[in-house]
Design a protein around this motif. Structure first.
Motif: not given
Length: 348
Positions: A267-269, A275-277, A293-296
């Motif tokens: 929900d936050i992201f 940003v990939r949860v 440029n991803y943050c996993d």
């Protein structure tokens, strides 16, 4: 669509070269100036042959009047202690500045002496800088003339930790961060500690208890959550070129299943395209964000110890530096947030 002329100060370093690579595919930005005092007069392709037949430019010295006549925005990919001396000159000329070096990340000038080892020459500008963590400061970034691009470790750490703190899932003073980085984070300047024979088949813990990113992380946690925290943060140099992995150990103070924590992060992201949860049970690896440029982020609730374990990975030269800087440039200019950055990771 508005087009912007940009320049790079410190174009001969790894972050500078990565800025060039990414800007070459940007639809609305054109590279007009490349500055490198240490290699002034040489062709870019003498420093980086991969750009042959792609970009033909010389590396120039810093001349504020000439630069002001040619660009509207400058990236600073300089060593710490350089940008704080010259960015005010650029701002006075109406040039927007995005600083990758760290010279404007902290608001207390005395902290630069303690954590960075130099005396900041323009402390009055620290309060004017906007911290460029794009997923959390978007509106402030849009209206900023000076953006302090986050450090590589803080980017991975904060994107992993902040949702847990916002949702009051964890004890703010229980945070232990184990960070690992590739050798490119040390820069291109030759150093004994980054020689192949020193790094290969070796893991080295460094700057224990006095890493310059500690106050940046603690300051940002306070800004978002109001919690004054003291984190335990240990970094390790590992034998790979690119990548950062931060494994964060935190004490759960609110009962919740992994499904509930995971849903909260999603929900936050939900509107953050970079940003990939990861799905429950799927823990990311650095290779899976390489060149992107991803943050996993991967999550695990350890019911036996009542701990939430968070694993966050980025490419230190892209999301941890040049990619995030371009993401911030996009926000400043009202462009699509992913302009010039919408490419899949390189694998293997």
């Amino acid at each position: 669509m508005k087009y912007v002329k940009v320049g790079i100060v410190g174009a001969n370093g790894y972050s500078g070269a990565e800025l060039i690579r990414l800007l070459l595919q940007h639809p609305y930005a054109s590279i007009e100036v490349l500055i490198s005092n240490s290699t002034t007069g040489s062709l870019l392709t003498e420093q980086y042959p991969q750009f042959q037949d792609i970009i033909h430019m010389k590396l120039d010295t810093f001349n504020i009047n000439e630069i002001a006549s040619r660009v509207e925005l400058l990236f600073f990919a300089t060593p710490s202690g350089v940008a704080n001396k010259i960015i005010p000159l650029c701002l006075e000329k109406g040039i927007k500045c995005i600083d990758l070096s760290g010279d404007f990340r902290l608001r207390n000038g005395d902290d630069y002496v303690h954590w960075y080892g130099f005396e900041h020459e323009n402390v009055e500008y620290l309060s004017k800088a906007v911290y460029g963590l794009a997923e959390y400061n978007e509106e402030k970034i849009r209206n900023s003339q000076l953006i302090a691009n986050p450090g590589c470790f803080p980017t991975a750490t904060l994107l992993g930790l902040l949702p847990a703190l916002q949702g009051e899932w964890i004890d703010p003073n229980s945070i232990i961060i184990d960070g690992k980085t590739g050798v490119s984070g040390a820069g291109r300047k030759p150093k004994v500690g980054s020689l192949f024979s020193e790094v290969n088949e070796n893991v080295n813990a460094y700057k224990i208890g006095h890493h310059q990113h500690i106050p940046e992380i603690e300051q940002s946690i306070f800004d978002v959550t109001g919690n004054k925290v003291n984190i335990s943060f240990t970094t390790h140099l590992i034998p790979m070129t690119r990548g950062i992995m931060c494994t964060m150990y935190t004490k759960l103070v609110k009962k919740g299943t992994i499904d509930e924590v995971h849903q909260y992060y999603e929900d936050i992201f939900k509107d953050s395209e970079f940003v990939r949860v990861r799905p429950i049970g799927n823990i990311p690896a650095t290779k899976e964000v390489y060149g992107s440029n991803y943050c996993d982020i991967g999550l695990y609730v350890d019911e036996r110890t009542d701990r939430l374990i968070i694993v966050s990975v980025i490419d230190n030269l892209v999301k941890g530096a040049s990619g995030q800087a371009i993401q911030n440039m996009n926000l400043v200019n009202g462009w699509d947030r992913s302009a010039g950055l919408a490419s899949a990771p390189i694998f293997p």
